[in-house]
Enzyme design. Structure first.
Site, short mmCIF file in Angstrom:
data_model
loop_
_atom_site.label_atom_id
_atom_site.label_comp_id
_atom_site.label_asym_id
_atom_site.label_seq_id
_atom_site.Cartn_x
_atom_site.Cartn_y
_atom_site.Cartn_z
N LYS A 164 0.86 -1.19 0.00
CA LYS A 164 0.00 0.00 0.00
C LYS A 164 0.89 1.24 0.00
CE LYS A 164 -3.98 2.05 2.38
NZ LYS A 164 -3.69 3.44 2.10
N ARG A 205 -4.21 8.47 -5.34
CA ARG A 205 -4.74 7.52 -6.32
C ARG A 205 -5.04 8.26 -7.62
NH1 ARG A 205 -9.26 3.40 -4.54
NH2 ARG A 205 -9.63 2.24 -6.45
N ARG A 236 -9.26 10.62 -6.99
CA ARG A 236 -10.35 9.76 -6.54
C ARG A 236 -11.65 10.53 -6.37
NH1 ARG A 236 -9.09 7.44 -0.72
NH2 ARG A 236 -11.30 7.61 -0.36
N GLU A 274 -1.33 4.28 -7.89
CA GLU A 274 -0.99 5.28 -6.88
C GLU A 274 0.27 5.99 -7.36
OE1 GLU A 274 -3.04 5.45 -4.24
OE2 GLU A 274 -1.93 6.44 -2.63
N ARG A 330 -17.47 0.61 -1.02
CA ARG A 330 -16.52 0.39 0.06
C ARG A 330 -16.97 -0.89 0.74
NH1 ARG A 330 -13.21 3.69 2.76
NH2 ARG A 330 -14.26 5.61 2.20
P1 AMP Z 1 -7.31 4.70 2.42
O1 AMP Z 1 -7.10 5.96 1.62
O2 AMP Z 1 -6.53 4.66 3.69
O3 AMP Z 1 -8.76 4.34 2.55
O4 AMP Z 1 -6.69 3.49 1.56
C1 AMP Z 1 -7.10 3.21 0.26
C2 AMP Z 1 -6.20 3.91 -0.72
O5 AMP Z 1 -4.90 3.36 -0.72
C3 AMP Z 1 -6.62 3.76 -2.16
O6 AMP Z 1 -7.67 4.63 -2.49
C4 AMP Z 1 -5.35 4.12 -2.89
O7 AMP Z 1 -5.25 5.52 -3.03
C5 AMP Z 1 -4.26 3.71 -1.93
N1 AMP Z 1 -3.41 2.61 -2.38
C6 AMP Z 1 -2.07 2.54 -2.22
N2 AMP Z 1 -1.58 1.41 -2.73
C7 AMP Z 1 -2.63 0.72 -3.24
C8 AMP Z 1 -2.75 -0.54 -3.91
N3 AMP Z 1 -1.71 -1.31 -4.13
N4 AMP Z 1 -4.00 -0.91 -4.28
C9 AMP Z 1 -5.08 -0.13 -4.04
N5 AMP Z 1 -5.01 1.06 -3.43
C10 AMP Z 1 -3.80 1.49 -3.03
#
Ligand code: AMP
Length: 552
Positions: A248, A253, A268, A298, A414
């Protein structure tokens, strides 16, 4: 069709809070409309004139509207401001001011939905010299012909706050009801196009078959699929069976579209940021085929090969000027992780297939263009997944994503199909200002804690109720403390002096009118009692808002 007819519908919608009634009202109205009007009403009913995928907006401030209202009713701008303050809303202020207007609109011709819609769209196109005057002229032309109720909803629409309690769900249901189509079909069409104008018109003209033919179009952004916090690995991996586990990355994104020769980049939130990232456009042009596609990944900022903080990338993306200079100072790196369209729509394919296609089409020979690091996780190799997690953290990334390999891509969802597994959830130090006693045999314990953050005057503003993360001994300890600090108790609710500071973890910050701060937390969990912290150590609402803006 007369605008007043739509306004009557707005009035009816505003007068009920019942979802079914709202659906019925809109559905009945839709049935009366021709195709062209259906398209416009599909948006106007939500108080907008551009579809959700568009980054265009009316973009008019309250002051300008107040000035136009003042001119339309022949009063001073101060008088309009006072009316807005008294009534709490520009729309209600119009009702009051228009009723005093001497010569009503008997002589003018009635506003039509077409004219209103086209005029509002025109507003977004005006820029440059004398633009304020030109905007005022357009608004004035509308307002001077408007009835009081028309003015109420016109001004609200211009300010993008219609306040009739109608959201996407109600409009979707109303379209389904009006044309006798399965809700699921309408929902899917909306999810893919993000455009109620297209969905409403297609439903009317072509019914189910037409809606089923609607699909993703490269060039038009789609709501991204979102992640939820992951439960422990040994729980979730057996549940998924086969999971694609990926690093991650802590960046932004991007959804990148190619349509013929044009490449567009969206965030996003579907904002078009192509202009800020010319070098990314070049990378896509060079390292992906010249076919129509939509891919997601990303982007992170790096220095000497190491990922930089999220702030760096944010500045880079928000940049409007000196883009060239920024390109040199903040080199970017891409990690692609999904493909939604390649020559044809791909979202119905399972992730395992989509990932293979991505691997086939992306040339990763340059340092900047990469695929996310991944491994296929099964209940047999949970230790490898854990190792990927640890390696990702060591490399300054955020953790890992765990995605169900057999699932399609569902825009805007989600859910459990895509999970995030992070090192440390973010926390805020928050003040306990109240709580709720439990029920049944938990009735003697305060089970849920009302937590607050500091505003700019160092006053506490409530943000959330935190009820998880506490063992029995801590609950008991906190309950005793709460009783000592009690200001008042009403029913199960207790209000206390602000003395106890809790460290709260959460999964996400969301806007919420229910709490004084205007924001709230999803899944708040008490991590620690911070006996070492006092009121001035409590985090500020400003910090909360900045965290919120970073992520959105
Ligand atoms: P969060 O923003 O904490 O809800 O985490 C989800 C976000 O992690 C996604 O919307 C992406 O922007 C980011 N992200 C980073 N690496 C990845 C990955 N390998 N696959 C999907 N999302 C990722």
């Amino acid at each position: 069709m007369k605008y007043q007819e739509l306004v009557d519908v707005y009035e009816a919608l505003e007068s009920t809070t019942k979802r079914l009634e709202k659906t019925e009202i809109i559905s009945n109205f839709l049935k009366e409309l021709d195709s062209q009007t259906t398209e416009k009403v599909g948006l106007l009913i939500l108080g907008v004139v551009f579809p959700a995928w568009s980054s265009e907006e009316i973009g008019i401030g309250a002051k300008l509207v107040e000035r136009a209202v003042a001119e339309a009713v022949g009063t001073s701008q101060n008088a309009v401001e006072d009316a807005v303050r008294d009534e709490g809303d520009i729309g209600l202020a119009c009702i009051k001011l228009y009723s005093k207007k001497a010569q009503m609109t008997f002589f003018s011709k009635a506003l039509t939905i077409d004219f209103v819609f086209d005029s509002l769209r025109k507003l977004s196109k005006i820029s440059g010299s004398r633009s304020t005057n030109r905007k005022i002229a357009i608004i004035l032309e509308l307002l001077s012909q408007a009835s009081p109720t028309e003015a109420k909803y016109l001004t609200r629409t211009i300010l993008e706050e219609l306040r009739i309690g109608v959201g996407d769900g109600v409009v979707r249901d109303a379209i389904a009801q009006a044309y006798n189509i399965d809700k699921k079909v309408v929902e899917r069409a909306q999810m893919l196009t993000n455009d109620f104008a297209v969905v409403a018109r297609t439903a009317k003209d072509e019914g189910v078959n037409g809606l089923e033919k609607l699909n993703l179009t490269p060039g038009t952004p789609v709501k991204p699929m979102l992640a939820q916090l992951a439960p422990p690995l040994d729980e979730i991996i057996p549940e998924m069976g086969v999971a694609i586990c990926e690093t991650k990355y802590d960046g932004i994104r991007l959804q990148v579209h190619r349509n013929e020769d044009e490449i567009k980049i969206f965030t996003r939130r579907l904002e078009n940021i192509t202009h800020a990232l010319p070098e990314i456009v070049e990378l896509f042009d060079e390292f992906l085929p010249h076919e129509n596609y939509i891919v997601e990944g990303e982007v992170i900022a790096t220095r000497n090969g190491k990922p930089l903080s999220f702030q760096n990338i944010l500045h880079r993306v928000r940049r409007k000027y000196n883009v060239e200079e920024a390109i040199e100072n903040v080199p970017l790196k891409l990690y692609l992780f999904d493909v939604l369209f390649y020559k044809v729509p791909m979202i119905d394919e399972p992730l395992s297939i989509r990932r293979k296609i991505l691997e086939d089409i992306v040339n990763t020979t340059s340092e900047e263009m990469n695929l996310s690091t991944m491994l296929v996780g099964t209940p047999e190799n949970i230790d490898e997944i854990q190792a990927l997690f640890e390696k990702s953290i060591k490399q300054n990334h955020e953790g890992i994503m765990i995605k169900n390999a057999s699932e399609p891509y569902i825009p805007g969802l989600r859910g459990k199909k895509m999970l995030k597994y992070k090192a440390e959830p973010e926390t805020l130090d928050m003040m306990v200002v109240g709580g709720t006693y439990g029920i049944g045999k938990r009735g003697d314990f305060v089970g849920s804690y009302l937590v607050a953050l500091r505003d700019e005057n160092d006053e506490f503003k409530t943000v959330a109720y935190a009820a998880t993360g506490l063992d029995d001994a801590t609950l008991e300890y906190l309950t005793v403390k709460m009783k000592e600090l009690e200001i008042s108790t009403k029913g199960r609710e207790i209000i206390v002096e602000p003395k106890i500071v809790l460290e709260i973890a959460f999964s996400e910050i969301v806007e919420s009118p229910e709490y004084e701060a205007g924001y709230s937390l999803r899944f708040p969990v008490v991590k620690n009692i911070r006996k070492d912290k006092g009121p001035m150590d409590v985090d500020s609402i400003e910090r909360l808002i900045s965290m919120y803006n970073e992520k959105n």
